[in-house]
Design an enzyme around this catalytic site. Structure first.
Site, PDB file in Angstrom:
ATOM      1  N   GLY A  16     -12.552  -0.923  -4.178  1.00 32.59           N
ATOM      2  CA  GLY A  16     -11.155   0.082  -3.731  1.00 32.59           C
ATOM      3  C   GLY A  16     -11.269   0.945  -5.569  1.00 32.59           C
ATOM      4  O   GLY A  16     -11.629   1.181  -6.700  1.00 32.59           O
ATOM      5  N   ASP A  58     -13.734 -10.762   5.493  1.00 28.38           N
ATOM      6  CA  ASP A  58     -12.194 -10.649   5.867  1.00 28.38           C
ATOM      7  C   ASP A  58     -11.167 -11.442   5.786  1.00 28.38           C
ATOM      8  O   ASP A  58     -11.481 -12.240   6.239  1.00 28.38           O
ATOM      9  CB  ASP A  58     -12.156  -9.959   7.918  1.00 28.38           C
ATOM     10  N   TYR A 148       5.199  -0.795   3.495  1.00 25.21           N
ATOM     11  CA  TYR A 148       3.966  -1.478   2.183  1.00 25.21           C
ATOM     12  C   TYR A 148       5.484  -2.080   1.746  1.00 25.21           C
ATOM     13  O   TYR A 148       4.614  -3.080   0.753  1.00 25.21           O
ATOM     14  CB  TYR A 148       3.620  -0.630   2.245  1.00 25.21           C
ATOM     15  N   LYS A 152       5.581  -5.507   0.109  1.00 21.46           N
ATOM     16  CA  LYS A 152       5.340  -6.190  -1.372  1.00 21.46           C
ATOM     17  C   LYS A 152       6.884  -6.863  -1.622  1.00 21.46           C
ATOM     18  O   LYS A 152       6.510  -7.707  -2.768  1.00 21.46           O
ATOM     19  CB  LYS A 152       5.048  -5.050  -2.200  1.00 21.46           C
TER      20      LYS A 152
HETATM   21  C1  AKB Z   1       0.768   3.969  -3.408  1.00 19.52           C
HETATM   22  O1  AKB Z   1       1.364   5.377  -2.895  1.00 19.52           O
HETATM   23  O2  AKB Z   1       1.250   3.801  -1.915  1.00 19.52           O
HETATM   24  C2  AKB Z   1       0.039   3.499  -3.988  1.00 19.52           C
HETATM   25  C3  AKB Z   1       0.964   2.553  -4.518  1.00 19.52           C
HETATM   26  C4  AKB Z   1       2.346   3.498  -5.996  1.00 19.52           C
HETATM   27  O3  AKB Z   1       1.154   1.044  -4.894  1.00 19.52           O
HETATM   28  N1  AKB Z   1      -0.269   4.326  -5.770  1.00 19.52           N
END
Ligand code: AKB
Length: 325
Positions: A16, A58, A148, A152
């Site tokens: 990545g 994986d 996302y 986190k």
């Molecule tokens: C995203 O844009 O999803 C990432 C982040 C800020 O965690 N670059």
């Protein structure tokens, strides 16, 4: 665990944007054979393959990660593999499964194998629309509106739990958008701040997917690598938080970035066509208060908007330009 040293390192997500450069930096520091790069589906670069060991796994399958940890006698993991914010909104179920499943497996391996240290990146995505957006504090409202961001926040809580309950020395940074010249990011909301450089050099045109006045916190890759390695090498007594630290580099609007690029590419033209990522950007902070990281383990960025832009243009025009810049 604090008496242990980091000698044999595994980097997940090594193909990545961050992993590919972090792996090379770690290999320079700790020796090529001591840093194992782990990818999954994406093809590794020639540099990654030729500079040290490379494996595929994986990580939602605990046994395959465990096999690598035993094979290479790993004592430290940088677990970067994840699905980012924009891709996560297209398939939130997959984002939860990959991000939480792999982190849980890696934390369990760290506990069982008594690893010396673990790094896991959090993000400015932990914040949401009800968080103060200017100079966002370390301790504040964490109510993200993206899957996302939810992974986190949950991940930060899980890391902190593994430190308190099992003594796993896990360390974390809330990365802002990362700008870099080697590997393009994939699936993030802050990706425009990288794509824009490639398009400015190659085509002199870019259509930006957020509005001109969108301000987000960003950081240049050399600062990202410095922050990550400095945190991991800091004496345990200096690292008081095991959820995650706010870190900041710079903040600018898309329009300010265009103006800076135009100093080097005067005929560059940027159009704005906001899409679904605008709402994500609008729910994130504009600037970050990273005073705790500065105080506790000495964080200080080297690059501002002007320095970063100069360096990006220089690197990319050597590789992709027409020798005109
Ligand atoms: C995203 O844009 O999803 C990432 C982040 C800020 O965690 N670059």
């Amino acid at each position: 665990m604090s008496d242990k040293v980091m000698k044999r390192i595994l980097v997940t997500g090594a193909t990545g944007q961050i992993g590919s450069e972090l792996t090379i930096a770690l290999r320079r520091k700790y020796g090529r054979d001591n840093v194992v790069a782990v990818g999954h589906r994406k093809q590794p670069s020639e540099t990654l393959l030729s500079s040290g060991p490379y494996e595929t796994a994986d990580l939602t399958d605990k046994a395959s990660a465990e096999k690598l940890v035993k094979k290479y006698e790993i004592d430290t993991i940088y677990h970067l593999a994840a699905i980012l914010s924009a891709t996560g909104e297209k398939n939130p179920q997959q984002a939860w499964n990959v991000n939480m499943g792999s982190l849980y497996n890696i934390l369990e391996i760290a506990r069982e194998q008594k690893l010396a240290r673990l790094f896991w990146p959090s993000s400015i995505a932990v914040f949401g629309p009800t968080t103060p957006r200017i100079s966002t504090p370390q301790e504040t409202v964490l109510l993200p509106h993206t899957m996302y961001g939810i992974t986190k926040v949950a991940g930060e809580l899980l890391c902190n739990y593994y430190f308190i309950r099992f003594g796993v020395d896990v360390r974390s940074l809330r990365y802002p958008g990362i700008i870099s010249s080697e590997v393009l990011p994939g699936g993030g909301t802050t990706d425009y701040a990288v794509e824009i450089f490639y398009e400015a050099i190659k085509k002199r045109r870019y259509t930006c997917f957020v509005r001109e006045d969108t301000v987000l916190p960003m950081m240049y890759m050399p600062d990202c690598i410095k922050a990550t390695i400095d945190l991991m090498e800091a004496e345990p007594s200096r690292v008081k938080r095991h959820d995650s630290y706010n870190v900041a580099g710079m903040s600018f609007s898309a329009g300010e970035l265009v103006a800076e690029i135009k100093k080097y590419v005067p005929d560059f033209r940027c159009d704005y066509k906001p899409d679904f990522r605008q709402a994500i950007a609008d729910s994130w902070p504009m600037s970050i208060d990273d005073s705790l990281a500065r105080k506790e383990w000495g964080w200080k960025p080297d690059y501002d908007l002007a320095d970063m832009t100069r360096d990006m243009i220089e690197k990319l025009s050597k590789r992709h330009g027409e020798g005109k810049l």
